[in-house]
Motif scaffolding. Structure first.
Motif, PDB file in Angstrom:
ATOM      1  N   ILE A 287      -4.781  -3.166  -9.038  1.00 38.25           N
ATOM      2  CA  ILE A 287      -4.666  -2.124  -8.016  1.00 38.25           C
ATOM      3  C   ILE A 287      -6.055  -1.793  -7.484  1.00 38.25           C
ATOM      4  O   ILE A 287      -7.076  -2.059  -8.141  1.00 38.25           O
ATOM      5  N   GLU A 288      -6.097  -1.222  -6.285  1.00 41.73           N
ATOM      6  CA  GLU A 288      -7.305  -0.639  -5.703  1.00 41.73           C
ATOM      7  C   GLU A 288      -6.959   0.782  -5.309  1.00 41.73           C
ATOM      8  O   GLU A 288      -5.872   1.030  -4.781  1.00 41.73           O
ATOM      9  N   THR A 289      -7.843   1.726  -5.587  1.00 38.28           N
ATOM     10  CA  THR A 289      -7.525   3.124  -5.321  1.00 38.28           C
ATOM     11  C   THR A 289      -8.603   3.784  -4.470  1.00 38.28           C
ATOM     12  O   THR A 289      -9.791   3.434  -4.554  1.00 38.28           O
ATOM     13  N   CYS A 290      -8.167   4.718  -3.653  1.00 36.95           N
ATOM     14  CA  CYS A 290      -9.067   5.580  -2.878  1.00 36.95           C
ATOM     15  C   CYS A 290      -8.371   6.931  -2.761  1.00 36.95           C
ATOM     16  O   CYS A 290      -7.490   7.124  -1.917  1.00 36.95           O
TER      17      CYS A 290
ATOM     18  N   ILE B 122      -3.220   3.905  -2.804  1.00 39.21           N
ATOM     19  CA  ILE B 122      -3.270   2.774  -3.732  1.00 39.21           C
ATOM     20  C   ILE B 122      -2.849   1.500  -3.008  1.00 39.21           C
ATOM     21  O   ILE B 122      -1.847   1.496  -2.283  1.00 39.21           O
ATOM     22  N   ARG B 123      -3.625   0.464  -3.209  1.00 47.90           N
ATOM     23  CA  ARG B 123      -3.271  -0.869  -2.696  1.00 47.90           C
ATOM     24  C   ARG B 123      -2.952  -1.762  -3.884  1.00 47.90           C
ATOM     25  O   ARG B 123      -3.696  -1.804  -4.869  1.00 47.90           O
TER      26      ARG B 123
ATOM     27  N   ASP C 133      -8.074  -5.927 -11.434  1.00 49.27           N
ATOM     28  CA  ASP C 133      -7.826  -6.223 -10.015  1.00 49.27           C
ATOM     29  C   ASP C 133      -6.326  -6.205  -9.672  1.00 49.27           C
ATOM     30  O   ASP C 133      -5.887  -6.909  -8.758  1.00 49.27           O
TER      31      ASP C 133
ATOM     32  N   ARG D 214      -7.440  -1.178 -12.356  1.00 45.95           N
ATOM     33  CA  ARG D 214      -8.482  -1.505 -11.376  1.00 45.95           C
ATOM     34  C   ARG D 214      -9.378  -2.618 -11.901  1.00 45.95           C
ATOM     35  O   ARG D 214      -9.738  -3.546 -11.164  1.00 45.95           O
ATOM     36  N   GLN D 215      -9.752  -2.540 -13.174  1.00 40.14           N
ATOM     37  CA  GLN D 215     -10.615  -3.558 -13.763  1.00 40.14           C
ATOM     38  C   GLN D 215      -9.954  -4.931 -13.772  1.00 40.14           C
ATOM     39  O   GLN D 215     -10.621  -5.964 -13.661  1.00 40.14           O
TER      40      GLN D 215
ATOM     41  N   MET E   6      -5.084   3.775 -15.004  1.00 40.98           N
ATOM     42  CA  MET E   6      -5.482   3.417 -13.647  1.00 40.98           C
ATOM     43  C   MET E   6      -6.816   2.670 -13.654  1.00 40.98           C
ATOM     44  O   MET E   6      -6.993   1.686 -12.913  1.00 40.98           O
ATOM     45  N   ALA E   7      -7.743   3.107 -14.507  1.00 44.22           N
ATOM     46  CA  ALA E   7      -9.036   2.405 -14.600  1.00 44.22           C
ATOM     47  C   ALA E   7      -8.841   0.979 -15.112  1.00 44.22           C
ATOM     48  O   ALA E   7      -9.479   0.030 -14.611  1.00 44.22           O
TER      49      ALA E   7
ATOM     50  N   GLU F  66       0.848  -1.189   0.000  1.00 44.55           N
ATOM     51  CA  GLU F  66       0.000   0.000   0.000  1.00 44.55           C
ATOM     52  C   GLU F  66       0.881   1.234   0.000  1.00 44.55           C
ATOM     53  O   GLU F  66       1.956   1.247   0.612  1.00 44.55           O
TER      54      GLU F  66
END
Length: 232
Positions: A208-211, A215-216, A206, A203-204, A199-200, A174
Motif C-alpha cells: 500500500i501507499e498512504t497519504c 490509500i493506493r 510495497d 508500506r514497507q 500499515m507501516a 485507490e
C-alpha cells in the motif's frame, strides 16, 4: 419534523419498504419520525426498549456494546442509506442489544416496529422478502466474526481495505478511509498502535501507499495473495 422531499424516493427504495403496496408505504411513512442529530449524540442505549428501527439518511452511526468491565466494542458502522435495529422487532421482549451513537451530523428516520409487524402479517410475501434480506445481513455478520476469530491483525486490515474498494475491475485501486483510524482499529478488534504497525508493514512491503486517509493499493491480487487467507 417533516421528511425532506429529496429523501422520500431513497427511503421507498429500501428493502424494508420497496415491496409494499403504495397505500401501505403511505401508512408506514405517516408514522415515520425524522430527526437531525449532532455528532456524538446517543440515539439509544443497550437494553433500552426497542419500539422503532432506523434508517440513516445522511452521516454515520456507530453501533457498540459495553462489556462487563466497561470497555466499548464497536459492532458496526452504519452508513447513509442503511437501516439498523430492524431485526429486534421479532424478539419476544424487544430491547436494543447495542448502543447507537452518531459519529457526525446525522439525518435519521425511524419507523414504528408495531406498525411494521402489522403490515408484514398482512403481506406474507413481503415478509418472506424481508427475512431473506435479514438472512444476508446475518451471513455478513458471521463472515465478520470468522475474520475476527481466525485471522491476524494484518489479514483483517488487508481484507477491510479490499472491502472498501467499490470498483474491482482493475487490479490497482485507490480509496479514502471514511473512518478515523481509531474507529477502524476498534471495528477490527485491534489496538490503534497495532493498526499503525500493520500499515507501516504493508508500506514497507510495497503493498500500500498512504497519504493521510488516502490509500493506493498497487495490486489487490498481490495484497490478497499475501494476506487474504487464514493465518498459518
Amino acid at each position: 419534523m417533516q421528511l425532506p422531499t429529496d429523501y422520500r424516493d431513497q427511503v421507498l427504495r429500501q428493502p424494508m419498504l420497496s415491496l409494499f403496496a403504495a397505500d401501505i408505504q403511505a401508512r408506514i411513512m405517516a408514522e415515520a419520525q425524522y430527526r437531525d442529530y449532532h455528532p456524538m449524540a446517543l440515539i439509544f442505549r443497550q437494553s433500552d426498549p426497542a419500539e422503532r428501527f432506523f434508517m440513516v439518511l445522511r452521516g454515520k452511526v456507530k453501533l457498540f456494546r459495553i462489556s462487563a468491565d466497561g470497555k466499548e466494542k464497536v459492532v458496526e458502522i452504519i452508513q447513509a442509506g442503511q437501516t439498523f435495529a430492524e431485526a429486534v422487532m421479532f424478539l419476544q421482549k424487544p430491547v436494543y442489544p447495542v448502543c447507537a451513537e452518531t459519529l457526525e451530523p446525522v439525518h435519521l428516520l425511524s419507523f414504528s416496529n408495531r406498525l411494521m409487524l402489522e403490515c408484514l402479517q398482512q403481506n406474507p410475501q413481503t415478509c418472506l422478502h424481508l427475512l431473506g434480506h435479514l438472512s444476508v445481513r446475518l451471513h455478513q455478520r458471521l463472515d465478520e466474526l470468522e475474520n475476527l476469530t481466525l485471522q491476524n491483525a494484518t489479514q483483517r486490515f488487508a481484507l477491510y481495505l479490499v472491502a472498501q474498494v467499490k470498483d474491482r475491475a482493475a487490479d490497482e485501486a485507490e480509496l479514502d478511509l471514511l473512518l478515523p483510524k481509531g474507529l477502524i482499529a476498534a471495528r477490527l478488534s485491534i489496538k490503534p498502535e497495532t493498526l499503525s504497525r500493520v500499515m507501516a508493514s504493508l508500506r514497507q512491503m510495497d503493498l500500500i501507499e498512504t497519504c493521510g486517509r488516502h490509500i493506493r493499493i498497487p495490486s489487490m491480487s498481490r495484497l490478497l495473495d499475501e494476506f487474504g487467507g487464514n493465518p498459518a
